[in-house]
Write a protein that holds these residues in place. Sequence first.
Motif, PDB file in Angstrom:
ATOM      1  N   TRP A   1      33.442  66.813 102.612  1.00 13.74           N
ATOM      2  CA  TRP A   1      33.175  65.799 103.647  1.00 13.74           C
ATOM      3  C   TRP A   1      34.490  65.562 104.390  1.00 13.74           C
ATOM      4  N   VAL A   2      34.509  65.877 105.689  1.00 16.45           N
ATOM      5  CA  VAL A   2      35.720  65.771 106.501  1.00 16.45           C
ATOM      6  C   VAL A   2      35.511  64.720 107.585  1.00 16.45           C
ATOM      7  N   GLN A   3      36.459  63.803 107.730  1.00 21.30           N
ATOM      8  CA  GLN A   3      36.432  62.785 108.791  1.00 21.30           C
ATOM      9  C   GLN A   3      37.741  62.822 109.569  1.00 21.30           C
ATOM     10  N   ASP A   4      37.646  62.631 110.872  1.00 18.04           N
ATOM     11  CA  ASP A   4      38.879  62.364 111.598  1.00 18.04           C
ATOM     12  C   ASP A   4      39.140  60.856 111.539  1.00 18.04           C
ATOM     13  N   ARG A   5      40.363  60.443 111.895  1.00 16.59           N
ATOM     14  CA  ARG A   5      40.757  59.051 111.717  1.00 16.59           C
ATOM     15  C   ARG A   5      39.872  58.095 112.519  1.00 16.59           C
ATOM     16  N   ALA A   6      39.440  58.508 113.707  1.00 15.90           N
ATOM     17  CA  ALA A   6      38.584  57.645 114.533  1.00 15.90           C
ATOM     18  C   ALA A   6      37.224  57.441 113.880  1.00 15.90           C
ATOM     19  N   ALA A   7      36.666  58.490 113.286  1.00  8.07           N
ATOM     20  CA  ALA A   7      35.381  58.359 112.601  1.00  8.07           C
ATOM     21  C   ALA A   7      35.510  57.486 111.364  1.00  8.07           C
ATOM     22  N   LEU A   8      36.645  57.580 110.677  1.00  9.55           N
ATOM     23  CA  LEU A   8      36.872  56.745 109.497  1.00  9.55           C
ATOM     24  C   LEU A   8      36.889  55.268 109.871  1.00  9.55           C
ATOM     25  N   LYS A   9      37.504  54.939 111.009  1.00  7.95           N
ATOM     26  CA  LYS A   9      37.536  53.542 111.447  1.00  7.95           C
ATOM     27  C   LYS A   9      36.147  53.031 111.795  1.00  7.95           C
ATOM     28  N   LEU A  10      35.298  53.902 112.309  1.00  9.50           N
ATOM     29  CA  LEU A  10      33.957  53.474 112.702  1.00  9.50           C
ATOM     30  C   LEU A  10      33.014  53.336 111.510  1.00  9.50           C
ATOM     31  N   GLY A  11      33.037  54.322 110.633  1.00 10.44           N
ATOM     32  CA  GLY A  11      32.043  54.351 109.559  1.00 10.44           C
ATOM     33  C   GLY A  11      32.560  54.080 108.171  1.00 10.44           C
ATOM     34  N   GLY A  12      33.883  54.067 107.993  1.00 12.60           N
ATOM     35  CA  GLY A  12      34.437  53.846 106.666  1.00 12.60           C
ATOM     36  C   GLY A  12      34.364  55.094 105.797  1.00 12.60           C
ATOM     37  N   ARG A  13      34.945  54.995 104.611  1.00 11.61           N
ATOM     38  CA  ARG A  13      34.950  56.110 103.672  1.00 11.61           C
ATOM     39  C   ARG A  13      33.612  56.223 102.948  1.00 11.61           C
ATOM     40  N   PRO A  14      33.255  57.417 102.499  1.00 10.61           N
ATOM     41  CA  PRO A  14      32.041  57.555 101.684  1.00 10.61           C
ATOM     42  C   PRO A  14      32.192  56.761 100.383  1.00 10.61           C
ATOM     43  N   TYR A  15      31.154  56.028 100.021  1.00  8.00           N
ATOM     44  CA  TYR A  15      31.144  55.271  98.765  1.00  8.00           C
ATOM     45  C   TYR A  15      30.475  56.139  97.716  1.00  8.00           C
ATOM     46  N   ARG A  16      31.264  56.652  96.779  1.00  5.87           N
ATOM     47  CA  ARG A  16      30.786  57.665  95.850  1.00  5.87           C
ATOM     48  C   ARG A  16      29.540  57.207  95.091  1.00  5.87           C
ATOM     49  N   HIS A  17      29.527  55.949  94.620  1.00  7.75           N
ATOM     50  CA  HIS A  17      28.400  55.472  93.821  1.00  7.75           C
ATOM     51  C   HIS A  17      27.144  55.250  94.662  1.00  7.75           C
ATOM     52  N   GLY A  18      27.306  55.231  95.986  1.00  7.83           N
ATOM     53  CA  GLY A  18      26.143  55.084  96.844  1.00  7.83           C
ATOM     54  C   GLY A  18      25.570  56.401  97.329  1.00  7.83           C
ATOM     55  N   LEU A  19      26.220  57.508  96.980  1.00  7.38           N
ATOM     56  CA  LEU A  19      25.751  58.829  97.402  1.00  7.38           C
ATOM     57  C   LEU A  19      24.549  59.253  96.588  1.00  7.38           C
ATOM     58  N   PRO A  20      23.753  60.200  97.098  1.00  2.39           N
ATOM     59  CA  PRO A  20      22.697  60.784  96.263  1.00  2.39           C
ATOM     60  C   PRO A  20      23.282  61.313  94.961  1.00  2.39           C
ATOM     61  N   GLU A  21      22.539  61.171  93.880  1.00  3.39           N
ATOM     62  CA  GLU A  21      23.062  61.537  92.565  1.00  3.39           C
ATOM     63  C   GLU A  21      23.526  62.989  92.512  1.00  3.39           C
ATOM     64  N   ALA A  22      22.852  63.854  93.274  1.00  3.65           N
ATOM     65  CA  ALA A  22      23.203  65.273  93.250  1.00  3.65           C
ATOM     66  C   ALA A  22      24.605  65.533  93.785  1.00  3.65           C
ATOM     67  N   PHE A  23      25.119  64.631  94.655  1.00  2.00           N
ATOM     68  CA  PHE A  23      26.432  64.828  95.266  1.00  2.00           C
ATOM     69  C   PHE A  23      27.505  63.898  94.692  1.00  2.00           C
ATOM     70  N   ARG A  24      27.129  62.984  93.842  1.00  2.00           N
ATOM     71  CA  ARG A  24      28.013  61.891  93.455  1.00  2.00           C
ATOM     72  C   ARG A  24      29.291  62.362  92.764  1.00  2.00           C
ATOM     73  N   HIS A  25      29.188  63.384  91.945  1.00  2.00           N
ATOM     74  CA  HIS A  25      30.328  63.804  91.135  1.00  2.00           C
ATOM     75  C   HIS A  25      30.928  65.129  91.606  1.00  2.00           C
ATOM     76  N   ARG A  26      30.581  65.567  92.795  1.00  2.00           N
ATOM     77  CA  ARG A  26      31.159  66.817  93.296  1.00  2.00           C
ATOM     78  C   ARG A  26      31.537  66.710  94.777  1.00  2.00           C
ATOM     79  N   LEU A  27      32.037  65.549  95.142  1.00  2.00           N
ATOM     80  CA  LEU A  27      32.439  65.303  96.521  1.00  2.00           C
ATOM     81  C   LEU A  27      33.937  65.542  96.695  1.00  2.00           C
ATOM     82  N   ILE A  28      34.285  66.300  97.724  1.00  2.00           N
ATOM     83  CA  ILE A  28      35.674  66.464  98.151  1.00  2.00           C
ATOM     84  C   ILE A  28      35.796  65.798  99.514  1.00  2.00           C
ATOM     85  N   HIS A  29      36.573  64.708  99.572  1.00  2.00           N
ATOM     86  CA  HIS A  29      36.685  63.931 100.809  1.00  2.00           C
ATOM     87  C   HIS A  29      38.049  64.179 101.443  1.00  2.00           C
ATOM     88  N   VAL A  30      38.049  64.529 102.737  1.00  2.00           N
ATOM     89  CA  VAL A  30      39.281  64.828 103.465  1.00  2.00           C
ATOM     90  C   VAL A  30      39.328  63.960 104.722  1.00  2.00           C
TER      91      VAL A  30
END
Length: 263
Positions: free
Chosen positions: A81-110
Amino acid sequence: MSRSPVMNRDALPADLVPASELAHVSARAPRWQPGLASPHHSEVFAEGGEASGAAAALAFAADALRTGSAAETEDHRALLWVQDRAALKLGGRPYRHGLPEAFRHRLIHVVCESCEDALFALEEGLRCRDLAAVIGEVAGNPKALDFTASRRLTLAAERYGVPLWLVRLNAAHDLSSARMRWDVRAAPSPHPRWNRDAPGTPAWHAELFRARMHPPGTWILRDDGLALVAARDARDDAAVHENTTPYPLGLAFAAGDRSLAPR
């Protein structure tokens, strides 16, 4: 004066359609529905004030992985999951515990400082077959994300077989080589069966405004954790019945979903 010979239908390659049959082919274009093979490069346009764009992209990714070749075996590959700084300000960081269970423990956030850096990270991710999928978030219409940059992403995704969903926050429609392009916004959730005051299943109003293999359409999408569910929008159905002219897919549809990448 000599005339060019008329090409026989049988002389054409099996995957090409003569111009005389384009209208007939357009009329037979299938409507999109969950479970169909997903293109390698899709775009999701959404407002930056809500999380509908990223949530819908996750739902599309989960649906594609359920129906793809990796669905036959348990897939443990990571999600980038890649965000530029402007997108991060608009939407915030991904909340790992709120992700679908299939993706919860294998997320690489940049997080990248600029769109240029985000595009570089996305392209590098698409070249890694150890990734199940790539999701990107870019705000606005930066100059770096022109048609050339979009085509580079398409080529990398198709060549290495890693699907990309690029979320465009607060962006206007522009030129792109993405095979499928959506406008998404939040929709009212259905009431839970046992407790009407409990949070409902996330839902999105999704308009497919451009696709290589499908005519436009509008759906209400829900992901109940087991499958992506799509209900046709009644107003969209009415518009389809009023317009009896086949959707002019033309050459784009005749080209099919063949890869742009060299073989």
